[in-house]
Design a protein around this motif. Structure first.
Motif, PDB file in Angstrom:
ATOM      1  N   PRO B  14       8.443 -11.350  -3.862  1.00 35.42           N
ATOM      2  CA  PRO B  14       7.421 -10.556  -3.163  1.00 35.42           C
ATOM      3  C   PRO B  14       7.447  -9.120  -3.668  1.00 35.42           C
ATOM      4  O   PRO B  14       8.528  -8.591  -3.904  1.00 35.42           O
ATOM      5  CB  PRO B  14       7.855 -10.604  -1.700  1.00 35.42           C
ATOM      6  CG  PRO B  14       8.876 -11.681  -1.611  1.00 35.42           C
ATOM      7  CD  PRO B  14       9.476 -11.864  -2.975  1.00 35.42           C
ATOM      8  N   PRO B  15       6.295  -8.475  -3.835  1.00 31.89           N
ATOM      9  CA  PRO B  15       6.266  -7.102  -4.373  1.00 31.89           C
ATOM     10  C   PRO B  15       6.605  -6.072  -3.310  1.00 31.89           C
ATOM     11  O   PRO B  15       5.788  -5.235  -2.957  1.00 31.89           O
ATOM     12  CB  PRO B  15       4.825  -6.954  -4.867  1.00 31.89           C
ATOM     13  CG  PRO B  15       4.042  -7.900  -4.033  1.00 31.89           C
ATOM     14  CD  PRO B  15       4.964  -9.006  -3.619  1.00 31.89           C
ATOM     15  N   TRP B  16       7.840  -6.139  -2.792  1.00 27.80           N
ATOM     16  CA  TRP B  16       8.223  -5.205  -1.715  1.00 27.80           C
ATOM     17  C   TRP B  16       8.135  -3.761  -2.176  1.00 27.80           C
ATOM     18  O   TRP B  16       7.763  -2.879  -1.398  1.00 27.80           O
ATOM     19  CB  TRP B  16       9.660  -5.486  -1.252  1.00 27.80           C
ATOM     20  CG  TRP B  16       9.851  -6.830  -0.604  1.00 27.80           C
ATOM     21  CD1 TRP B  16      10.710  -7.813  -0.995  1.00 27.80           C
ATOM     22  CD2 TRP B  16       9.169  -7.348   0.541  1.00 27.80           C
ATOM     23  NE1 TRP B  16      10.594  -8.906  -0.174  1.00 27.80           N
ATOM     24  CE2 TRP B  16       9.669  -8.644   0.778  1.00 27.80           C
ATOM     25  CE3 TRP B  16       8.183  -6.850   1.394  1.00 27.80           C
ATOM     26  CZ2 TRP B  16       9.214  -9.454   1.811  1.00 27.80           C
ATOM     27  CZ3 TRP B  16       7.732  -7.656   2.439  1.00 27.80           C
ATOM     28  CH2 TRP B  16       8.245  -8.932   2.630  1.00 27.80           C
ATOM     29  N   GLY B  17       8.541  -3.506  -3.444  1.00 26.59           N
ATOM     30  CA  GLY B  17       8.514  -2.140  -3.966  1.00 26.59           C
ATOM     31  C   GLY B  17       7.114  -1.554  -3.905  1.00 26.59           C
ATOM     32  O   GLY B  17       6.907  -0.459  -3.388  1.00 26.59           O
ATOM     33  N   GLY B  22       2.831   1.760  -1.507  1.00 26.06           N
ATOM     34  CA  GLY B  22       1.518   1.795  -0.869  1.00 26.06           C
ATOM     35  C   GLY B  22       1.598   2.388   0.525  1.00 26.06           C
ATOM     36  O   GLY B  22       0.765   3.213   0.920  1.00 26.06           O
ATOM     37  N   PHE B  23       2.631   1.993   1.276  1.00 17.09           N
ATOM     38  CA  PHE B  23       2.794   2.486   2.639  1.00 17.09           C
ATOM     39  C   PHE B  23       3.027   3.992   2.647  1.00 17.09           C
ATOM     40  O   PHE B  23       2.419   4.733   3.426  1.00 17.09           O
ATOM     41  CB  PHE B  23       3.969   1.751   3.309  1.00 17.09           C
ATOM     42  CG  PHE B  23       4.158   2.104   4.754  1.00 17.09           C
ATOM     43  CD1 PHE B  23       3.210   1.729   5.698  1.00 17.09           C
ATOM     44  CD2 PHE B  23       5.281   2.809   5.166  1.00 17.09           C
ATOM     45  CE1 PHE B  23       3.384   2.068   7.034  1.00 17.09           C
ATOM     46  CE2 PHE B  23       5.459   3.147   6.502  1.00 17.09           C
ATOM     47  CZ  PHE B  23       4.506   2.765   7.438  1.00 17.09           C
ATOM     48  N   ILE B  27       0.632   6.930   4.348  1.00 14.09           N
ATOM     49  CA  ILE B  27       1.093   7.942   5.305  1.00 14.09           C
ATOM     50  C   ILE B  27       0.761   9.347   4.796  1.00 14.09           C
ATOM     51  O   ILE B  27       0.232  10.183   5.526  1.00 14.09           O
ATOM     52  CB  ILE B  27       2.621   7.822   5.531  1.00 14.09           C
ATOM     53  CG1 ILE B  27       2.972   6.443   6.113  1.00 14.09           C
ATOM     54  CG2 ILE B  27       3.139   8.951   6.414  1.00 14.09           C
ATOM     55  CD1 ILE B  27       2.748   6.310   7.582  1.00 14.09           C
ATOM     56  N   ALA B  28       1.063   9.573   3.506  1.00 17.18           N
ATOM     57  CA  ALA B  28       0.823  10.893   2.922  1.00 17.18           C
ATOM     58  C   ALA B  28      -0.664  11.242   2.984  1.00 17.18           C
ATOM     59  O   ALA B  28      -1.045  12.361   3.347  1.00 17.18           O
ATOM     60  CB  ALA B  28       1.311  10.914   1.476  1.00 17.18           C
ATOM     61  N   ALA B  29      -1.511  10.273   2.641  1.00 17.98           N
ATOM     62  CA  ALA B  29      -2.951  10.516   2.658  1.00 17.98           C
ATOM     63  C   ALA B  29      -3.424  10.809   4.076  1.00 17.98           C
ATOM     64  O   ALA B  29      -4.219  11.723   4.315  1.00 17.98           O
ATOM     65  CB  ALA B  29      -3.688   9.305   2.088  1.00 17.98           C
ATOM     66  N   TYR B  30      -2.890  10.033   5.046  1.00 15.47           N
ATOM     67  CA  TYR B  30      -3.342  10.223   6.422  1.00 15.47           C
ATOM     68  C   TYR B  30      -2.920  11.591   6.939  1.00 15.47           C
ATOM     69  O   TYR B  30      -3.646  12.232   7.702  1.00 15.47           O
ATOM     70  CB  TYR B  30      -2.777   9.111   7.321  1.00 15.47           C
ATOM     71  CG  TYR B  30      -3.549   8.938   8.599  1.00 15.47           C
ATOM     72  CD1 TYR B  30      -4.712   8.182   8.612  1.00 15.47           C
ATOM     73  CD2 TYR B  30      -3.141   9.566   9.776  1.00 15.47           C
ATOM     74  CE1 TYR B  30      -5.453   8.033   9.760  1.00 15.47           C
ATOM     75  CE2 TYR B  30      -3.883   9.421  10.937  1.00 15.47           C
ATOM     76  CZ  TYR B  30      -5.042   8.650  10.927  1.00 15.47           C
ATOM     77  OH  TYR B  30      -5.781   8.518  12.058  1.00 15.47           O
TER      78      TYR B  30
END
Lengths: 76, 349
Positions: B14-17, B22-23, B27-30
């Motif tokens: 799974p692409p956890w990295g 992305g997460f 957060i930064a964008a928000y």
């Protein structure tokens, strides 16, 4: 030759699924017999609840949305 | 490219990295929404004190905010959908009685993937597995009406309270309408071939349990599908909202859809909504414009629910499985529920 049926009452995703299978088969140069099943009673007889569904040689292999390309490639 | 290893679902990690990246970016964008909007009007040499500055600020603050929320929620729902296939929901609801069954059906309606084109197969699939008619209806009402797109957009545009109210009231309408239809015992108004099918259980298709890599893929695919389709509507809605925000004073909408409007404004909103057919995203620009012009929230939410939950095209599809009396009952019960929501909302707020 594989017989592939796309189950779906003619929604956009059903058409996309049909087109995707056609494309992949052509790219792999595999001859298939592709059918659209749009009649609701016929769709229900396969026990599929969410369309589009895909039936290969009488066996349901996918239901509920356009299958990922990799999955379609795995069928051939 | 080694396509074989890339497409082998059994072993792919799974692409956890990527998910973490992305997460973090989300957060930064928000967090930088307001500085961004401030920067845009500064660059344009405007201030928020002017109408134009205020309108542009509103547009550049709201657009990224709503799109971010939409992307986040749609991604999460795409992943959640892989846990609740319709087959699973059906198994959970099979043999449930009215009451608890309706509550479960309405709640599962939020998280089960649903598209109006599979409403009929789903309907028959539920009935043939022994899900009672009233419980099936609770699901069928809740699934399109209370969905993640409507909730994400309401949350982004009007705040979490409006979104929570919409969620609670939408669920209530679905539960109560399903209960009423169940109590009326209308099984004989199903089309004959559906009743025959109810007797003959067909073997259900069971899909394989997806891996985490596939679940994340599903989330990404859901974002591409939904956000890719919805963003022009969101943009249009916010542009209209920005125009109103900066310029238009509250006008005639107040008199026909506002708080002090005559009692018939809610039924009128519901009636106008029936022949209109669009998804949650398409209706949002209209909702934004109506509220911006001073329409009362209850009236607008009733209108929105009516457009999404009661549509003529869907009735035509359902006519293949339901006889006319059952369709009319369905429409009547749901319309009544929506009316109550509208009136209660207007009275309370």
């Amino acid at each position: 030759m594989k017989n592939i049926k796309v189950l779906g009452p003619g929604c956009a995703n059903c058409k996309n699924t049909h087109a995707l299978i056609e494309t992949v088969a052509k790219a792999k140069q595999i001859e298939i017999q592709l059918e659209k099943i749009e009649d609701l009673q016929a769709i229900m007889s396969y026990g599929v609840m969410s369309t589009p569904g895909v039936v290969i040689d009488g066996k349901v292999v996918h239901a509920g949305g356009v299958p990922p390309r990799a999955k379609v490639e795995g069928w051939f | 490219m080694s396509t074989l290893t890339d497409t082998d679902h059994g072993v792919r990690r799974p692409p956890w990295g990527w998910l973490a990246v992305g997460f973090g970016a989300w957060i930064a964008a928000y967090a930088s929404l307001i500085p961004l909007a401030d920067a845009v009007i500064a660059v344009l040499g405007l201030t928020r004190a002017t109408h134009l500055g205020e309108a542009i600020h509103f547009f550049f603050y709201d657009t990224p905010k709503v799109l971010l929320l939409l992307t986040g929620i749609v991604f999460l729902m795409g992943v959640v959908h892989t846990f609740v296939a319709p087959e699973r929901t059906r198994a959970l609801l099979s043999g449930r009685r009215l009451g608890l069954g309706n509550v479960m059906a309405a709640s599962l309606g939020i998280v089960t993937p649903f598209c109006s084109c599979s409403a009929v197969p789903l309907f028959i699939g539920f009935l043939s597995a022994g899900v009672p008619l009233g419980v099936t209806f609770s699901f069928l009402i809740s699934a399109p009406m209370v969905n993640e797109i409507a909730l994400a957009l309401l949350f982004g545009l009007f705040g979490w309270k409006v979104a929570a109210l919409y969620l609670a009231l939408g669920l209530s309408v679905a539960i109560v309408a399903g209960l009423v239809i169940g109590r009326l015992g209308m099984e004989r108004h199903l089309e004959d071939w559906v009743r025959e099918m109810q007797a003959t259980q067909s073997a259900a298709y069971e899909s394989a349990t997806p891996t985490w890599a596939e679940r994340i893929d599903a989330g990404v695919a859901h974002v591409k599908e939904i956000v890719g389709k919805v963003w022009p509507w969101v943009l249009a809605g916010i542009a209209i909202g920005a125009g109103i925000h900066g310029y238009v004073p509250e006008d005639f909408m107040v008199s026909i859809m506002g708080r002090d409007a005559p009692w018939w404004s809610v039924p009128a909103a519901v009636l106008i909504g029936v022949p209109m057919y669009t998804n949650a995203a398409g209706i949002i620009p209209i909702v934004e414009a109506l509220i911006g012009k001073g329409a009362a929230l209850g009236t607008v939410l009733a209108f929105m629910m009516s457009v999404i939950a009661l549509s003529l095209p869907e009735m035509v599809i359902l006519r293949k499985v339901l006889k006319l009396p059952l369709i009319l009952t369905f429409a009547g019960v749901v319309a009544t529920g929506i009316l109550v929501v509208g009136f209660v909302f207007n009275a309370v707020l």
